[in-house]
Design a protein around this motif. Structure first.
Motif, PDB file in Angstrom:
ATOM      1  N   ALA A   1       2.734 -28.332  26.208  1.00 54.81           N
ATOM      2  CA  ALA A   1       2.210 -29.700  26.268  1.00 54.81           C
ATOM      3  C   ALA A   1       2.103 -30.139  27.725  1.00 54.81           C
ATOM      4  CB  ALA A   1       3.124 -30.644  25.485  1.00 54.81           C
TER       5      ALA A   1
ATOM      6  N   PRO B   1     -13.464 -33.341  15.464  1.00 55.86           N
ATOM      7  CA  PRO B   1     -13.497 -33.842  14.079  1.00 55.86           C
ATOM      8  C   PRO B   1     -12.569 -33.043  13.152  1.00 55.86           C
ATOM      9  CG  PRO B   1     -15.706 -33.800  14.977  1.00 55.86           C
ATOM     10  CD  PRO B   1     -14.825 -33.142  16.005  1.00 55.86           C
ATOM     11  N   ASP B   2     -12.455 -31.732  13.358  1.00 49.48           N
ATOM     12  CA  ASP B   2     -11.570 -30.932  12.510  1.00 49.48           C
ATOM     13  C   ASP B   2     -10.108 -31.081  12.920  1.00 49.48           C
ATOM     14  OD1 ASP B   2     -13.841 -30.109  11.298  1.00 49.48           O
ATOM     15  OD2 ASP B   2     -13.634 -27.983  11.761  1.00 49.48           O
ATOM     16  N   TYR B   3      -9.865 -31.294  14.192  1.00 44.10           N
ATOM     17  CA  TYR B   3      -8.486 -31.394  14.711  1.00 44.10           C
ATOM     18  C   TYR B   3      -8.322 -32.619  15.625  1.00 44.10           C
ATOM     19  CZ  TYR B   3      -7.973 -26.617  12.996  1.00 44.10           C
ATOM     20  OH  TYR B   3      -7.932 -25.516  12.189  1.00 44.10           O
ATOM     21  N   PRO B   4      -8.350 -33.814  15.048  1.00 41.05           N
ATOM     22  CA  PRO B   4      -8.210 -35.015  15.881  1.00 41.05           C
ATOM     23  C   PRO B   4      -6.831 -35.130  16.548  1.00 41.05           C
ATOM     24  CG  PRO B   4      -8.202 -35.581  13.548  1.00 41.05           C
ATOM     25  CD  PRO B   4      -8.555 -34.134  13.638  1.00 41.05           C
ATOM     26  N   ASP B   5      -5.868 -34.293  16.099  1.00 38.04           N
ATOM     27  CA  ASP B   5      -4.531 -34.337  16.709  1.00 38.04           C
ATOM     28  C   ASP B   5      -4.514 -33.691  18.089  1.00 38.04           C
ATOM     29  OD1 ASP B   5      -5.005 -31.976  14.957  1.00 38.04           O
ATOM     30  OD2 ASP B   5      -3.141 -31.272  15.868  1.00 38.04           O
TER      31      ASP B   5
ATOM     32  N   SER C   1      -5.315 -34.294  20.941  1.00 40.46           N
ATOM     33  CA  SER C   1      -5.740 -35.418  21.774  1.00 40.46           C
ATOM     34  C   SER C   1      -4.569 -35.880  22.629  1.00 40.46           C
ATOM     35  CB  SER C   1      -6.221 -36.551  20.865  1.00 40.46           C
ATOM     36  OG  SER C   1      -5.293 -36.758  19.815  1.00 40.46           O
ATOM     37  N   ALA C   2      -4.895 -36.602  23.671  1.00 40.51           N
ATOM     38  CA  ALA C   2      -3.880 -36.973  24.657  1.00 40.51           C
ATOM     39  C   ALA C   2      -3.127 -38.229  24.248  1.00 40.51           C
ATOM     40  CB  ALA C   2      -4.545 -37.202  26.010  1.00 40.51           C
ATOM     41  N   THR C   3      -1.911 -38.329  24.762  1.00 38.57           N
ATOM     42  CA  THR C   3      -1.144 -39.572  24.689  1.00 38.57           C
ATOM     43  C   THR C   3      -0.992 -40.085  26.113  1.00 38.57           C
ATOM     44  OG1 THR C   3       0.072 -38.742  22.786  1.00 38.57           O
ATOM     45  CG2 THR C   3       1.010 -40.639  23.935  1.00 38.57           C
TER      46      THR C   3
ATOM     47  N   PHE D   1     -12.361 -43.504  15.624  1.00 39.10           N
ATOM     48  CA  PHE D   1     -11.385 -42.902  14.725  1.00 39.10           C
ATOM     49  C   PHE D   1     -12.071 -41.935  13.759  1.00 39.10           C
ATOM     50  CE2 PHE D   1      -8.693 -42.593  11.018  1.00 39.10           C
ATOM     51  CZ  PHE D   1      -7.426 -42.464  11.563  1.00 39.10           C
ATOM     52  N   PRO D   2     -11.509 -40.783  13.451  1.00 36.94           N
ATOM     53  CA  PRO D   2     -10.146 -40.344  13.782  1.00 36.94           C
ATOM     54  C   PRO D   2      -9.987 -39.732  15.179  1.00 36.94           C
ATOM     55  CG  PRO D   2     -11.205 -38.740  12.378  1.00 36.94           C
ATOM     56  CD  PRO D   2     -12.165 -39.880  12.508  1.00 36.94           C
TER      57      PRO D   2
ATOM     58  N   ASP E   1      -3.964 -41.983  22.161  1.00 30.64           N
ATOM     59  CA  ASP E   1      -2.931 -42.937  21.785  1.00 30.64           C
ATOM     60  C   ASP E   1      -2.219 -43.404  23.051  1.00 30.64           C
ATOM     61  OD1 ASP E   1      -3.377 -42.500  18.913  1.00 30.64           O
ATOM     62  OD2 ASP E   1      -2.637 -40.487  19.372  1.00 30.64           O
TER      63      ASP E   1
ATOM     64  N   PRO F   1      -1.291 -46.924  18.844  1.00 36.20           N
ATOM     65  CA  PRO F   1      -2.011 -45.768  18.307  1.00 36.20           C
ATOM     66  C   PRO F   1      -3.495 -46.105  18.163  1.00 36.20           C
ATOM     67  CG  PRO F   1      -0.806 -46.876  16.553  1.00 36.20           C
ATOM     68  CD  PRO F   1      -0.414 -47.542  17.845  1.00 36.20           C
ATOM     69  N   ARG F   2      -4.311 -45.093  17.982  1.00 44.11           N
ATOM     70  CA  ARG F   2      -5.771 -45.287  17.934  1.00 44.11           C
ATOM     71  C   ARG F   2      -6.216 -46.136  16.753  1.00 44.11           C
ATOM     72  NH1 ARG F   2      -6.808 -38.967  17.477  1.00 44.11           N
ATOM     73  NH2 ARG F   2      -4.928 -39.067  18.730  1.00 44.11           N
ATOM     74  N   THR F   3      -5.314 -46.381  15.777  1.00 39.16           N
ATOM     75  CA  THR F   3      -5.688 -47.150  14.588  1.00 39.16           C
ATOM     76  C   THR F   3      -5.629 -48.653  14.807  1.00 39.16           C
ATOM     77  OG1 THR F   3      -3.375 -46.894  13.946  1.00 39.16           O
ATOM     78  CG2 THR F   3      -4.971 -45.471  12.838  1.00 39.16           C
TER      79      THR F   3
ATOM     80  N   LYS G   1       1.486 -37.506  16.389  1.00 34.00           N
ATOM     81  CA  LYS G   1       0.051 -37.509  16.096  1.00 34.00           C
ATOM     82  C   LYS G   1      -0.182 -37.827  14.625  1.00 34.00           C
ATOM     83  CE  LYS G   1      -1.500 -36.993  20.147  1.00 34.00           C
ATOM     84  NZ  LYS G   1      -2.118 -38.178  20.786  1.00 34.00           N
TER      85      LYS G   1
ATOM     86  N   ILE H   1      -2.563 -40.852  13.232  1.00 38.18           N
ATOM     87  CA  ILE H   1      -3.748 -40.562  12.412  1.00 38.18           C
ATOM     88  C   ILE H   1      -3.277 -40.508  10.956  1.00 38.18           C
ATOM     89  CG2 ILE H   1      -5.783 -39.080  12.195  1.00 38.18           C
ATOM     90  CD1 ILE H   1      -4.890 -37.746  14.875  1.00 38.18           C
TER      91      ILE H   1
ATOM     92  N   TYR I   1      -3.758 -37.715   7.933  1.00 35.40           N
ATOM     93  CA  TYR I   1      -4.330 -36.460   8.447  1.00 35.40           C
ATOM     94  C   TYR I   1      -3.220 -35.409   8.584  1.00 35.40           C
ATOM     95  CZ  TYR I   1      -5.767 -33.080  11.981  1.00 35.40           C
ATOM     96  OH  TYR I   1      -5.988 -31.917  12.668  1.00 35.40           O
TER      97      TYR I   1
ATOM     98  N   ARG J   1     -11.044 -28.643   5.817  1.00 36.61           N
ATOM     99  CA  ARG J   1     -10.909 -29.336   7.093  1.00 36.61           C
ATOM    100  C   ARG J   1     -12.217 -30.069   7.429  1.00 36.61           C
ATOM    101  NH1 ARG J   1      -6.995 -29.777  10.697  1.00 36.61           N
ATOM    102  NH2 ARG J   1      -5.495 -28.779   9.340  1.00 36.61           N
TER     103      ARG J   1
END
Lengths: 202, 297
Positions: free
Chosen positions: A65, A120-124, A126-128, A175-176, A180, A193-195, B38, B42, B45, B154
């Motif tokens: 990370a 789109p397949d792996y929105p996780d 992503s940076a914090t 989103f998604p 964050d 968070p992005r939400t 995460k 999200i 997800y 996915r």
């Protein structure tokens, strides 16, 4: 010699519980936007690294990370050495490849598009962004709504980029995908968070 | 199978004085913690994570155990339930595992717990702010039985392409006249991701909605972590003319007389005798301690 001494300065006093406590505060902060969570143990840090940024980096960053440091932090070799030594995380020059961005000068935070927003397949993936602000309050500020918030909540922080609210709204609209935010000051952490929706300022 | 697994479990746990707090090493905890953050950001997800070997077989809650191990701190009080019960083999083993590897306090009381690990029930007692509910999940992908390819599911999540899920529920209606799915009933979280609530009875689905506690889900074999933040909308899928409904029981709990809880059937003799009692043992005991009585008590 000064660099070597700084690199050998201690990290967390008691790494296992200190990392757990820091993580738990960050988790609660992201789960409850608009709440302030206490970072119970802060490491002694080389200037100008804010101890709250240091605690979060030690608790969550490692060789998987990478960290990105803003201009103020990256310009201090003692900070870079200390973070590298204690976290084992690569310190990267490209913000797009960072898992955590440590930002000591929040008003100069780069645009969110500079950071990884996931796919789109792996929105996780992503940076914090962790921003060390001078003031953090729930008495006034942005009006928040969304997951984790019962009704509405307030969160005020300064200094921040002038268009911070618009940045957050643009972030949420994607989103998604998105980044964050964690805001820290005086041993406290707040999560965005992005939400989270920004309804205005109060 | 049961005896063999629990023996191995107890042996490892009893020799666990030399393990790290909460059994997992710190690098693993950081990896799981990043996945949890995460997942919270999200909602619904499924975040992939590098699930580790645990001193118990897959299917015994390795996903939930890893999430719990990453979350737990010295000040936590842990409760573990298996189908609502605090005293089944699985629940007792996991509780002892954490008591021995982290020295933390354990409880059977829902109200006294800060972290509750569950296999397939949500406590009847309303959860409160600050509590964390950790679900053990066997199959996290709600679309898996409709589409076996991970690349496809996915993509379907990425595009919010959930028509197939409604087709499945519609086929229930065509065949049975009503939606016959009674557990692992799919939900949509915060208006976006369709999520498997783990094989909880659909009776518990409404408890997930607007819940004050943080809900975390860990699937060990399938290597996924997902979450529902507090006060988040969790809607069970339904049709306008076939709205979502929960099971109703035609009698109250035989022990505590509760008429609003999820009941288990218990065979009482070899002549077909049976009673229906609360599946949530702590809730039932609390009610009886408060003087409530059912017909068999």
């Amino acid at each position: 010699m000064a660099l070597a001494a700084a690199a050998l300065a201690p990290g967390f006093r008691d790494p296992v519980p200190d990392a757990q406590g820091t993580f738990r505060a960050v988790m609660e902060a992201l789960a409850r936007p608009g709440s302030l969570q206490r970072l119970a143990t802060l490491p002694a840090v080389p200037e100008p690294l804010p101890p709250e940024l240091a605690a979060i980096a030690l608790a969550l960053a490692d060789h998987e990370a990478p960290l990105w440091l803003d201009v103020r932090l990256a310009a201090a070799p003692a900070v870079v050495d200390w973070l590298r030594f204690h976290s084992g995380a690569p310190v990267v020059a490209d913000p797009a490849s960072a898992a955590f961005a440590l930002i000591a000068d929040p008003a100069a935070c780069p645009p969110l598009e500079a950071f990884a927003r996931g796919t789109p397949d792996y929105p996780d993936r992503s940076a914090t962004l962790v921003l060390a602000v001078a003031e953090l309050t729930t008495a006034h500020g942005l009006i928040l709504e969304g997951p984790g918030i019962r009704g509405r909540a307030l969160l005020g922080a300064a200094p921040l980029p002038n268009d911070f609210a618009q940045r957050l709204e643009r972030n949420r609209a994607g989103f998604p995908l998105g980044v964050d935010h964690l805001l820290v000051a005086s041993g406290r952490v707040a999560g965005l968070p992005r939400t989270t929706r920004i309804l205005g300022v109060a | 199978m049961t005896a063999m697994s629990t023996r191995g479990f107890a042996r490892l746990a009893s020799g666990a004085a030399g393990t790290n707090f909460g059994y997992l090493d710190e690098q693993t905890k950081r990896m799981i913690r990043r996945a949890i953050l995460k997942a919270v950001a999200i909602p619904g997800y499924q975040v992939p994570f590098a699930s580790r070997e645990m001193p118990m077989p897959y299917g015994w809650g390795t996903g939930g155990v890893q999430v719990t191990a990453a979350v737990l701190g010295p000040a936590d009080v842990l409760k573990v339930i298996d189908q609502g019960s605090d005293d089944t083999t699985n629940a007792v083993s996991i509780r002892q595992f954490f008591a021995r590897t982290s020295g933390i306090a354990t409880t059977t009381s829902t109200a006294a717990a800060s972290v509750i690990q569950t296999r397939h029930r949500i406590p009847e007692h309303r959860l409160k702010e600050g509590q964390v509910l950790v679900y053990q999940v066997p199959i996290p992908e709600p679309l898996r039985f409709l589409e076996p390819r991970e690349t496809e599911t996915r993509r379907m999540h990425a595009l919010s392409e959930y028509g197939l899920m409604h087709v499945k529920l519609y086929e229930d209606i065509a065949r049975h006249g009503h939606i016959a799915t009674t557990y692992a009933y799919p939900v949509q979280v915060a208006g976006r991701y369709v999520m498997d609530p783990s094989p909880t009875p659909k009776f518990d689905n409404p408890k997930m909605d607007d819940c004050p506690a943080l809900q975390l889900f860990g699937a060990g074999r399938e290597r996924r972590i997902y979450a529902v933040p507090p006060y988040t909308r969790v809607r069970s899928l339904e049709f306008e003319d076939h709205p979502f409904t929960v099971q109703r029981f035609d009698r109250p709990c035989a022990l505590c007389g509760a008429a609003d809880t999820y009941l288990d059937e218990v065979v009482t003799d070899d002549r077909g005798g049976r009673i229906f009692v609360c599946s949530d043992t702590d809730h039932c005991e609390e009610r009886r301690a408060a003087g409530h009585r059912g017909e068999a008590a």
